[in-house]
Scaffold this motif. Structure first.
Motif, PDB file in Angstrom:
ATOM      1  N   PHE A 116       0.806  -1.232   0.000  1.00 29.55           N
ATOM      2  CA  PHE A 116       0.000   0.000   0.000  1.00 29.55           C
ATOM      3  C   PHE A 116       0.835   1.278   0.000  1.00 29.55           C
ATOM      4  N   ARG A 117       2.047   1.231  -0.544  1.00 28.69           N
ATOM      5  CA  ARG A 117       2.920   2.407  -0.663  1.00 28.69           C
ATOM      6  C   ARG A 117       3.192   2.652  -2.145  1.00 28.69           C
ATOM      7  N   PRO A 118       2.413   3.513  -2.796  1.00 32.59           N
ATOM      8  CA  PRO A 118       2.613   3.745  -4.232  1.00 32.59           C
ATOM      9  C   PRO A 118       3.985   4.334  -4.538  1.00 32.59           C
ATOM     10  N   SER A 119       4.471   3.985  -5.715  1.00 33.28           N
ATOM     11  CA  SER A 119       5.734   4.513  -6.222  1.00 33.28           C
ATOM     12  C   SER A 119       5.484   4.981  -7.648  1.00 33.28           C
ATOM     13  N   ALA A 120       6.233   5.972  -8.076  1.00 34.42           N
ATOM     14  CA  ALA A 120       6.055   6.495  -9.431  1.00 34.42           C
ATOM     15  C   ALA A 120       6.418   5.432 -10.464  1.00 34.42           C
ATOM     16  N   LEU A 121       5.597   5.338 -11.499  1.00 31.51           N
ATOM     17  CA  LEU A 121       5.934   4.497 -12.633  1.00 31.51           C
ATOM     18  C   LEU A 121       7.082   5.208 -13.351  1.00 31.51           C
ATOM     19  N   PRO A 122       8.223   4.560 -13.515  1.00 33.91           N
ATOM     20  CA  PRO A 122       9.389   5.255 -14.078  1.00 33.91           C
ATOM     21  C   PRO A 122       9.150   5.787 -15.495  1.00 33.91           C
TER      22      PRO A 122
END
Length: 163
Positions: A116-122
């Motif tokens: 549940f910790r979103p990360s930017a799509l590179p």
């Protein structure tokens, strides 16, 4: 007189500490990725049929880079009755690597250690400008019981698609 001074100092000390004690922690709870857990990969808030907006300067077709403002994440799920598209961390998994299943160049995966910790799509990934593909979410380290989650995606060229 000393009693009044001590009471005054106590009240002053309490007044300085109380506001900090009353402040609620607004950060979301953390849920570490651990062995033997079921999970779902998430692309732009979707676990299936997600759309990835692509920036492609050339003609139709070809490859480009994802537009900024898109996300990847991993959600922990209860043991599913139908395991299609779900992953399992296996006996060793403590992180999950997200990467496209197809790419014209080697891509650096996005590594998750918490659910549940979103990360930017590179935006550095090189992907098809149009068509269908898949983002794979693979447990690390792997084991014989680990299972990769697959998220089907559709690539859309923002230069040729009406808003």
């Amino acid at each position: 007189m000393r009693l009044r001074t001590l009471i005054g100092l106590w009240v002053l000390g309490f007044a300085l500490v109380a506001p900090g004690a009353a402040t609620a922690d607004t950060s979301p709870p953390t849920f570490p990725i651990l062995p033997n857990q079921w999970f779902a990969g998430v692309v732009n808030g979707q676990t299936a049929n997600a759309t990835i907006r692509m920036v492609c300067p050339g003609p139709a077709g070809g490859t480009g880079h994802p537009a900024s403002g898109q996300t990847l994440s991993v959600n922990r799920v209860s043991p599913p009755t139908d395991t299609t598209n779900f992953g399992f961390t296996g006996s060793e998994g403590t992180s999950i690597a997200a990467a496209p299943a197809i790419s014209s160049t080697t891509t650096v995966p996005v590594i998750f250690t918490e659910y549940f910790r979103p990360s930017a799509l590179p935006t550095t990934w090189t992907l098809p400008c149009e068509g269908d593909g898949r983002i794979d979410f693979t447990p690390r380290p792997t084991s014989s019981t680990a299972r990769t989650a697959h998220v089907p995606v559709h690539f859309v060229n923002i230069a040729t698609t009406p808003a």
